[in-house]
Design an enzyme around this catalytic site. Structure first.
Site, PDB file in Angstrom:
ATOM      1  N   SER A  41     -87.065 -38.986  41.956  1.00  0.00           N
ATOM      2  CA  SER A  41     -88.210 -38.659  41.101  1.00  0.00           C
ATOM      3  C   SER A  41     -87.826 -37.541  40.148  1.00  0.00           C
ATOM      4  CB  SER A  41     -89.398 -38.211  41.958  1.00  0.00           C
ATOM      5  OG  SER A  41     -90.305 -37.501  41.142  1.00  0.00           O
ATOM      6  N   HIS A  99     -87.465 -42.979  39.391  1.00  0.00           N
ATOM      7  CA  HIS A  99     -88.911 -42.901  39.593  1.00  0.00           C
ATOM      8  C   HIS A  99     -89.506 -41.918  38.587  1.00  0.00           C
ATOM      9  CE1 HIS A  99     -92.548 -43.343  42.093  1.00  0.00           C
ATOM     10  NE2 HIS A  99     -92.718 -42.036  41.952  1.00  0.00           N
ATOM     11  N   ASP A 143     -92.787 -40.101  37.355  1.00  0.00           N
ATOM     12  CA  ASP A 143     -94.143 -39.730  37.761  1.00  0.00           C
ATOM     13  C   ASP A 143     -94.975 -39.348  36.557  1.00  0.00           C
ATOM     14  OD1 ASP A 143     -94.308 -39.966  40.618  1.00  0.00           O
ATOM     15  OD2 ASP A 143     -92.805 -38.373  40.728  1.00  0.00           O
ATOM     16  N   MET A 178     -98.595 -38.231  35.267  1.00  0.00           N
ATOM     17  CA  MET A 178     -99.846 -37.611  35.744  1.00  0.00           C
ATOM     18  C   MET A 178    -100.735 -37.288  34.559  1.00  0.00           C
ATOM     19  SD  MET A 178     -98.210 -34.965  38.442  1.00  0.00           S
ATOM     20  CE  MET A 178     -97.254 -35.534  39.837  1.00  0.00           C
ATOM     21  N   HIS A 227     -94.636 -44.579  38.033  1.00  0.00           N
ATOM     22  CA  HIS A 227     -95.767 -44.371  38.935  1.00  0.00           C
ATOM     23  C   HIS A 227     -96.892 -43.736  38.134  1.00  0.00           C
ATOM     24  CE1 HIS A 227     -97.229 -41.917  42.706  1.00  0.00           C
ATOM     25  NE2 HIS A 227     -98.116 -42.809  42.309  1.00  0.00           N
ATOM     26  N   MET A 241    -100.084 -42.158  37.850  1.00  0.00           N
ATOM     27  CA  MET A 241    -101.180 -41.449  38.511  1.00  0.00           C
ATOM     28  C   MET A 241    -102.213 -41.147  37.436  1.00  0.00           C
ATOM     29  SD  MET A 241     -98.790 -39.093  40.938  1.00  0.00           S
ATOM     30  CE  MET A 241     -97.341 -39.329  39.919  1.00  0.00           C
ATOM     31  N   MET A 282     -98.271 -43.752  49.559  1.00  0.00           N
ATOM     32  CA  MET A 282     -98.020 -42.326  49.342  1.00  0.00           C
ATOM     33  C   MET A 282     -97.953 -41.593  50.675  1.00  0.00           C
ATOM     34  SD  MET A 282     -97.697 -41.881  46.099  1.00  0.00           S
ATOM     35  CE  MET A 282     -97.545 -40.088  46.170  1.00  0.00           C
ATOM     36  N   GLY A 329     -99.810 -35.627  42.992  1.00  0.00           N
ATOM     37  CA  GLY A 329    -100.136 -34.535  42.070  1.00  0.00           C
ATOM     38  C   GLY A 329     -99.027 -33.507  41.959  1.00  0.00           C
ATOM     39  N   PHE A 330     -98.305 -33.308  43.039  1.00  0.00           N
ATOM     40  CA  PHE A 330     -97.276 -32.266  43.038  1.00  0.00           C
ATOM     41  C   PHE A 330     -96.065 -32.699  43.852  1.00  0.00           C
ATOM     42  CE2 PHE A 330    -101.419 -30.405  42.506  1.00  0.00           C
ATOM     43  CZ  PHE A 330    -101.255 -29.606  41.383  1.00  0.00           C
ATOM     44  N   GLY A 331     -94.898 -32.245  43.422  1.00  0.00           N
ATOM     45  CA  GLY A 331     -93.694 -32.440  44.221  1.00  0.00           C
ATOM     46  C   GLY A 331     -93.626 -31.351  45.289  1.00  0.00           C
ATOM     47  N   ASP A 371     -93.352 -42.273  49.038  1.00  0.00           N
ATOM     48  CA  ASP A 371     -93.208 -41.241  48.009  1.00  0.00           C
ATOM     49  C   ASP A 371     -93.903 -39.968  48.473  1.00  0.00           C
ATOM     50  OD1 ASP A 371     -93.114 -39.801  45.639  1.00  0.00           O
ATOM     51  OD2 ASP A 371     -94.352 -41.192  44.488  1.00  0.00           O
ATOM     52  N   GLY A 372     -93.101 -38.930  48.616  1.00  0.00           N
ATOM     53  CA  GLY A 372     -93.652 -37.631  48.988  1.00  0.00           C
ATOM     54  C   GLY A 372     -93.010 -37.085  50.248  1.00  0.00           C
ATOM     55  N   GLY A 387     -87.814 -36.422  45.215  1.00  0.00           N
ATOM     56  CA  GLY A 387     -87.695 -35.458  44.129  1.00  0.00           C
ATOM     57  C   GLY A 387     -86.940 -34.227  44.594  1.00  0.00           C
ATOM     58  N   SER A 388     -87.627 -33.393  45.370  1.00  0.00           N
ATOM     59  CA  SER A 388     -87.031 -32.137  45.833  1.00  0.00           C
ATOM     60  C   SER A 388     -85.728 -32.354  46.586  1.00  0.00           C
ATOM     61  CB  SER A 388     -87.996 -31.405  46.773  1.00  0.00           C
ATOM     62  OG  SER A 388     -89.268 -31.378  46.220  1.00  0.00           O
TER      63      SER A 388
END
Ligand code: DX5
Ligand code: ZN
Length: 229
Positions: free
Chosen positions: A17, A41, A43, A45, A74, A76, A144, A149-151, A182-183, A204-205
């Site tokens: 991500s 990916h 994201d 938003m 994705h 959102m 999800m 909303g946030f990584g 995801d997440g 992502g992270s």
């Protein structure tokens, strides 16, 4: 395989991500992890469906020049239907819309007629029953594992019940549908998700947030492989 082929449905896929990447150096970040990843990916938003704003079609269009990966967008967004065409034109390969925003059947049709690979997403507190009616019409089900909303949030293990349920249903009916999570996906949680039946892992992270993203992506794939059934 064409440049933007999604690859075989059900195969293990690592989808970094870009939300966790340095937006000032996106092209380099994306190129750096290319050899260890499968999809990209993206994201999106809208500041309405989720309390955060990220990026839109112009960034997809720019990134397209630097990556031949499958662009997994994705959305959102409260009103994704207004933007599907713009994402397609910008170079999106697949678009995933949230089932919570409603109008899912027509969004699926719209995305399909634009030639996009089609996904639907469900938040952690959205039941499997809400997405089950669409399984025959989609290519990807995104479950999800955090509230979007946030990584950088923690993986919600409870969602694995839903992943197992979805895998059972997809396999029993021999449907060509990927299950994406995801997440909070990292080397510890990836095997848990794959063990439950997920095959596309968004991270992502655990990739861009690490000092050595390429090695981190490799480690993530190895951890996921260890849990493949
Ligand atoms: C959350 C996004 C995720 C997020 C994942 O709203 O949909 O794709 O970037 O980030 P990590 O892997 O850091 O949890
Ligand atoms: Zn995402």
């Amino acid at each position: 395989m064409t440049l933007t082929d999604a690859g075989p449905t059900g195969a293990l896929r690592i989808a970094p991500s870009i939300l966790a990447a340095d937006f000032g150096a996106l092209a380099n970040s994306v190129r750096e992890i290319d050899s260890e990843t499968d999809w990209l990916h993206v994201d999106v938003m809208d500041g309405h469906f989720v309390p955060n704003v990220s990026i839109g079609p112009p960034v997809v269009e720019s990134l397209r020049r630097y990556s031949s990966r499958f662009f997994d967008c994705h959305l959102m967004m409260t009103d994704p239907g207004r933007y599907l065409e713009a994402f397609k034109k910008a170079g999106a390969d697949g678009c995933t819309v949230h089932v919570e925003v409603g109008g899912t059947a027509s969004l699926i049709n719209d995305a399909r007629s634009l030639g996009l690979r089609v996904g639907i997403a469900a938040n952690p507190d959205t039941s499997f029953e809400r997405v089950a009616p669409f399984l025959g019409d989609i290519d990807l089900l995104l479950l999800m594992t955090v509230f979007p909303g946030f990584g950088g949030q923690s993986f919600m293990g409870d969602v694995m019940t839903k992943v197992t349920e979805a895998r059972r249903e997809i396999d029993a009916n021999q449907l060509d549908v990927d299950i994406e999570v995801d997440g909070g996906i990292d080397v510890v949680t990836a095997p848990v998700a794959v063990g439950a039946g997920a095959n596309v892992l968004v991270a992502g992270s655990a990739i861009f947030g690490r000092p050595a993203p390429l090695e981190a992506a490799h480690a993530l794939r190895e951890s996921a492989r260890s849990a493949q059934r």
